[in-house]
Design a protein around this motif. Structure first.
Motif, mmCIF file in Angstrom:
data_model
loop_
_atom_site.group_PDB
_atom_site.id
_atom_site.type_symbol
_atom_site.label_atom_id
_atom_site.label_comp_id
_atom_site.label_asym_id
_atom_site.label_seq_id
_atom_site.Cartn_x
_atom_site.Cartn_y
_atom_site.Cartn_z
ATOM 1 N N PRO A 219 36.770 50.020 33.851
ATOM 2 C CA PRO A 219 37.981 49.785 34.822
ATOM 3 C C PRO A 219 37.525 50.118 36.300
ATOM 4 O O PRO A 219 38.169 49.841 37.649
ATOM 5 N N THR A 242 37.466 41.274 28.569
ATOM 6 C CA THR A 242 37.706 42.566 27.816
ATOM 7 C C THR A 242 38.256 42.440 26.390
ATOM 8 O O THR A 242 38.085 41.316 25.884
ATOM 9 N N SER A 245 44.011 43.762 24.678
ATOM 10 C CA SER A 245 44.861 44.110 25.603
ATOM 11 C C SER A 245 44.330 45.094 26.588
ATOM 12 O O SER A 245 45.266 46.068 27.178
ATOM 13 N N SER A 247 42.742 46.884 29.806
ATOM 14 C CA SER A 247 42.905 46.547 31.359
ATOM 15 C C SER A 247 41.701 46.255 31.773
ATOM 16 O O SER A 247 40.684 46.953 31.800
ATOM 17 N N GLY A 249 41.117 46.661 35.225
ATOM 18 C CA GLY A 249 40.939 47.587 36.177
ATOM 19 C C GLY A 249 40.611 46.996 37.545
ATOM 20 O O GLY A 249 41.009 45.821 37.837
ATOM 21 N N PRO A 268 47.932 43.267 38.216
ATOM 22 C CA PRO A 268 47.026 43.975 37.158
ATOM 23 C C PRO A 268 46.592 42.776 36.015
ATOM 24 O O PRO A 268 47.069 41.699 36.105
ATOM 25 N N TYR A 270 45.081 42.198 31.874
ATOM 26 C CA TYR A 270 44.828 42.735 30.756
ATOM 27 C C TYR A 270 44.588 41.656 29.996
ATOM 28 O O TYR A 270 44.751 40.443 30.078
ATOM 29 N N TYR A 272 41.541 40.319 29.811
ATOM 30 C CA TYR A 272 40.613 39.441 30.767
ATOM 31 C C TYR A 272 39.617 38.533 30.376
ATOM 32 O O TYR A 272 38.785 39.187 29.558
ATOM 33 N N TYR A 289 44.106 35.795 32.097
ATOM 34 C CA TYR A 289 44.579 37.241 31.874
ATOM 35 C C TYR A 289 45.992 37.162 31.836
ATOM 36 O O TYR A 289 46.707 36.421 32.353
ATOM 37 N N THR A 291 49.504 39.977 32.683
ATOM 38 C CA THR A 291 49.610 41.012 33.751
ATOM 39 C C THR A 291 50.354 42.407 32.699
ATOM 40 O O THR A 291 50.951 43.305 33.493
ATOM 41 N N SER A 292 50.537 42.132 31.462
ATOM 42 C CA SER A 292 51.046 43.277 30.826
ATOM 43 C C SER A 292 50.129 43.206 29.403
ATOM 44 O O SER A 292 49.715 42.231 29.007
ATOM 45 N N PRO A 293 50.012 44.646 28.914
ATOM 46 C CA PRO A 293 49.271 44.771 27.862
ATOM 47 C C PRO A 293 49.706 44.295 26.556
ATOM 48 O O PRO A 293 49.257 44.236 25.315
#
Length: 968
Positions: A219, A242, A245, A247, A249, A268, A270, A272, A289, A291-293
């Motif tokens: 990240p 990634t 879940s 990030s 980064g 953000p 997650y 991705y 992606y 925006t929340s895990p």
């Protein structure tokens, strides 16, 4: 002395994606130049301007060179000839200056300086009168040093290769060198993986899809990432992800066409995923992606398709193209929303044809409104869906028109609150669809008599979804209504500022019933976004339309972008062996006069590899596969039944190839016709727009403009009638619209001149009358992209069978003999669509809006001496304008004030920095009764839509009177 076998065929439509390639040193060359088409209607051939011929098959080349002749036919302009071989410009070797006027021939002898080892590709293009274009292509194969029995030399990716960023298996690519077109997962033993929490980045050769490396970036590894990305070239394709879940980064993916997540305000990311390209311009990558895990994984899922012309070059395309249809209901009825795919096609009567298989996503579902019960006299049904998956999330019906005014107001407030909550709450982006049930706000002849009006809160909420607020206000006069909305909608990559799209239907607008349909296509962040949204109506002969009836308009797009379906009769070892044998026999007889196939074994044993190459005519005109005999001697590894099943299947494919190619051949006229073609139409559209604005600003030709591929879809100009079949012009529109999605990929690959423009003048004819260079470019790009569309059809069993059957089924809309007669109608609609696009971009550069709210019209009209014109004068005086602004019918408009129908909200259009409005003729051209048969005719843009959603600057926005004066 080197022997060279050469086989004569004709040129194909566009220098579209080339076939397979493998590497070897040039010594022995097999030059194969083919037509994409079989026999076609004569008028399509009359407009052809170029073809290529080579020595006959039995000629032996003695001096190490291949003689290629390019034939230029009537209407071709020899000075515009361009020839490329393997990304090298070799035009000068054809000495086109020796040809003053077509018809004529130009010849070159190509030596080893211009051809590579293995497959080689040659493309020739030429321009004709009035922005018409034509192209032809060829393929070379050098077999020196190639051992035909070595299976490893012939493996190459197919035209379309499935990829998927899997949450559990890693990066799936359904091709690998040495393994062929079969799923391969990265990381693997040869390309080890990355630590948890890292971005795993697979870099592949964009031409061969051979893996080059896997890199890992944490990240905070942005410096290392950007150092690496800057080393990549246009021939590098990046597929990265990634974990589910994790990030991403603060990483900058801009150098490969993605998002700079180090920028201020960047979201953000997650889970991705990205498909990007080395040395890419911004916006060409496709990303996915959350925006929340805690949100569900989507990942990128689709195909890499070959968009190259003089060498293979792969780019990502989504295989998703669901459609929607929204049906409002009469009072007491049930509103319906249908989403999904067509599952039945016009391919003849009776049972499905042999081996017919639908792609897995071809399903649909209908969502119905609950009854509007109790004191409800009318209301609105709203449903919300996940914008990544189209998963149903929530719905409700609101009694916005009930016996109680207070209850109606409460329902509107509840609806506005629910929409805000469900469309902005944490989680995935949403799509909302709304349909009326009965009259949602009552029905009055004069809106001053209304007791119910849409609340300001509800109107503003809908306006923020890119839907005209004025159209909603007008519903107090009664009428059916439907809409689709996406919060925060912005133009996608390569769309310029053409974000103006009518996403609603209203029976108050001429020719509409309030019903609405369109496509839902993936954008560059893998989110579904409405496209080709248009009104429709159900024919009176249809009592209850089925989902297939409602979604049939989307057939060209859905077939064109569907996921690959496996070829039949390949399900056992015996049948696969029989296919290899039959392929080798077809290669021998179709291309080598019965002699041994000199391609690598893997290619000799896969006749389908030639379906998307320039050798199609030799297959469609070659042997009947059913006449291939079972081999004598030792056990060949398959039975006679296996061979019969395979050759019957290949016979079907051969016929479908011919049928689809016939359609493509006739469609080619839309590029090559010297008096009616895409390039000329876009040029005339630009000229029409500049002329219309000339009196306002003589320099209007220098207006900023983006020429976007989606204008090829003329859906907005077509009102579909469910139940009477799909019109041929609608099929052409959908097909070219689907093909246009490929245009950006080809541009990103630098495989053709960029057709995009920055000024209106770029598209206008030059002072000497010569057509615009960009009009030629756009026409060439359309021709190439259409060729790619059909290569995609030829490479996919579902597409090939479906198109192959629809094109020979009368009344299907695809029947190839109806295409030519529909091109004029399509051209008329295309000109209207292009002019609308250009006007919507140019007009806001010169005009602004003045808004005068809460003009107490009803109170003035109680005075017998006042008329509506008198009220108009009151409003325009308050706005500081003069009465000249009232002389143009379309230079102003008024609608009831939300909550206060006894007052009206006015909009006045003025030239920037002046108090003048536009000429009456311009307003009529924009919003008058549509006439698409006239290239300068009226466009019929709804006034409410044009004022509310076209992006005008607002010079003044004020209340005429205190709000209390307007209360009921």
């Amino acid at each position: 002395m080197n022997k060279r076998r050469n086989f004569l065929e004709l040129g194909q439509l566009g220098c579209d994606p080339v076939g397979r390639i493998t590497g070897r040193k040039l010594m022995h060359i097999f030059l194969l130049v083919a037509s994409l088409f079989g026999p076609v209607a004569a008028h399509a051939q009359n407009d052809s301007m170029i073809s290529i011929s080579v020595p006959s098959a039995d000629r032996i080349m003695k001096d190490g060179a291949v003689e290629v002749t390019i034939h230029l036919y009537a209407h071709a302009e020899p000075s515009t000839l361009n020839v490329e071989a393997n990304e090298q410009d070799i035009t000068d070797y054809f000495a086109s200056e020796a040809c003053d006027k077509a018809p004529c021939d130009v010849t070159a002898r190509l030596s080893g300086n211009f051809v590579n080892q293995g497959w080689n590709y040659l493309c020739a293009t030429v321009e004709g009168p009035n922005a018409s274009t034509d192209a032809s292509s060829a393929q070379f194969y050098d077999d020196h040093g190639v051992t035909p029995t070595d299976a490893t030399t012939g493996y190459a990716p197919s035209f379309a290769v499935h990829i998927y960023a899997s949450p559990t298996l890693g990066l799936e690519v359904d091709y690998a060198p040495g393994a062929g077109n079969t799923p391969t997962y990265y990381p693997n033993e040869s390309y080890p993986g990355c630590p948890n929490g890292n971005l795993t980045m697979l870099t592949m050769n964009r031409s061969t899809l051979a893996p080059k490396s896997i890199r890992c970036f944490g990240p905070s590894d942005n410096p290392a990432l950007n150092t690496y990305l800057k080393t990549l070239a246009k021939n590098d394709l990046v597929f990265a992800s990634t974990q589910k879940s994790a990030s991403l980064g603060k990483l900058n993916l801009g150098p490969i066409g993605g998002t700079d997540f180090t920028a201020i305000g960047a979201p953000p990311a997650y889970g991705y995923s990205i498909v990007g390209y080395g040395a890419s311009a911004a916006g060409f990558a496709v990303e996915s992606y959350k925006t929340s895990p805690v949100e569900e994984w989507d990942g990128i899922n689709g195909e890499l398709i070959n968009v190259g012309s003089t060498t293979p070059m792969y780019g990502f395309r989504s295989t998703d193209a669901p459609a929607f249809a929204i049906q409002p209901a009469d009072a007491g009825g049930i509103a319906k929303i249908t989403i999904g795919y067509v599952t039945s096609f016009p391919i003849g009567e009776g049972e499905n044809p042999p081996n017919f298989t639908l792609p897995s996503q071809f399903t649909n579902r209908t969502y119905s409104s609950p009854a509007c019960s109790g004191t409800c006299r009318g209301g609105l049904f709203a449903a919300v869906f996940d914008a990544f998956t189209l998963k149903f999330l929530w719905s409700n019906t609101y009694a916005t028109n009930s016996e109680s005014t207070a209850s109606s107001a409460a329902e509107m407030a509840r609806m506005a609150g629910d929409l805000k909550y469900h469309l902005t709450k944490e989680g995935p982006p949403r799509i909302v669809m709304i349909a009326s049930v009965g009259d949602p706000f009552g029905r009055v002849t004069n809106w001053y008599d209304a007791t119910i009006t849409p609340s300001p809160e509800l109107v503003n909420t809908i306006q923020n979804l890119n839907v005209s607020a004025s159209a909603v206000k007008a519903l107090i006069q009664g009428g059916s209504f439907s809409m689709i909305g996406v919060p925060g909608t912005l133009p996608g990559a390569n769309e310029g500022n053409h974000s103006v799209t009518k996403w609603y239907g209203s029976s108050l607008q001429a020719g509409e019933t309030g019903a609405l349909h369109g496509l839902l296509l993936r954008d560059n962040i893998f989110r579904y976004k409405p496209q080709d949204v248009a009104a429709f109506r159900v024919d009176s002969s249809v009592t209850t339309p089925t989902a297939n009836d409602l979604l049939s308009f989307a057939t060209p797009n859905q077939v064109g972008s569907s996921a690959s379906v496996a070829w039949p009769m390949m399900d056992t070892n015996g049948r696969r062996s029989a296919y290899a044998y039959a392929s080798d026999q077809m290669n021998r007889r179709d291309f080598y006069g019965g002699d041994t196939c000199r391609l690598p074994r893997e290619q000799c044993e896969d006749i389908r590899a030639r379906y998307t190459s320039s050798q199609l005519k030799d297959i469609t005109g070659g042997i009947d596969p059913r006449k291939i005999s079972y081999p004598s001697g030792s056990d060949p590894g398959f039975t006679e039944n296996d061979l019969t099943a395979v050759t019957n299947q290949l016979a079907f494919e051969k016929q479908y190839l011919q049928n689809a190619a016939n359609y493509a051949a006739v469609l080619k006229e839309i590029n090559t016709n010297g008096t009616q073609n895409i390039g000329l139409s876009v040029q005339n559209s630009a000229t029409s727009v500049a002329t219309s604005i000339y009196d306002i600003n003589p320099e209007a030709k220098n207006s900023s403009l983006s020429l976007v591929p989606n204008i090829l879809s003329t859906a907005a100009a077509l009102t579909s009638i469910v139940g009477v079949g799909v019109k041929p012009v609608a099929v052409i529109s959908g097909l070219l619209g689907s093909a246009s999605s490929i245009m950006g990929l080809a541009t990103s690959a630098k495989e053709q001149p960029d057709p995009r423009v920055s000024r209106l003048a770029d598209l206008m004819a030059q002072t000497n009358g010569t057509a615009s260079e960009y009009a030629y470019r756009f026409n060439t790009a359309v021709q190439s992209s259409t060729g790619m569309f059909f290569n995609d059809v030829y490479s996919n069993w579902f597409k090939l069978q479906t198109v192959g059957l629809m094109t020979v089924t009368p009344n299907s809309g695809w029947y190839y003999s109806t295409v030519g007669n529909s091109l004029t109608e399509f051209n008329n609609d295309f000109v209207a669509e292009a002019r609308t696009s250009f006007f919507e971009q140019v007009i806001p550069q010169y005009f602004t809006e003045l808004r005068e709210r809460k003009v107490p019209s009803w109170y003035y009209l109680r005075d017998p001496g006042y008329s509506q014109y008198s009220v108009d004068v009151v409003a325009i005086n308050s706005a500081g304008l003069n009465r000249d602004n009232l002389k143009s019918e379309y230079s102003y408009g008024y609608w009831p004030t939300p909550d206060y129908p006894k007052c009206e909200d006015y909009v006045f259009m003025t030239v920037k920095n002046t108090k003048k409005t536009w000429p009456s003729a311009l307003g009529t051209t924009l919003m008058g009764t549509p006439d698409f048969t006239n290239p300068n005719g009226n466009l019929g843009i709804p006034r409410e839509f044009f004022y509310d959603t076209s992006g005008y600057s607002i010079t003044s926005d004020k209340d005429y009177t205190p709000a209390g004066f307007c209360r009921q």
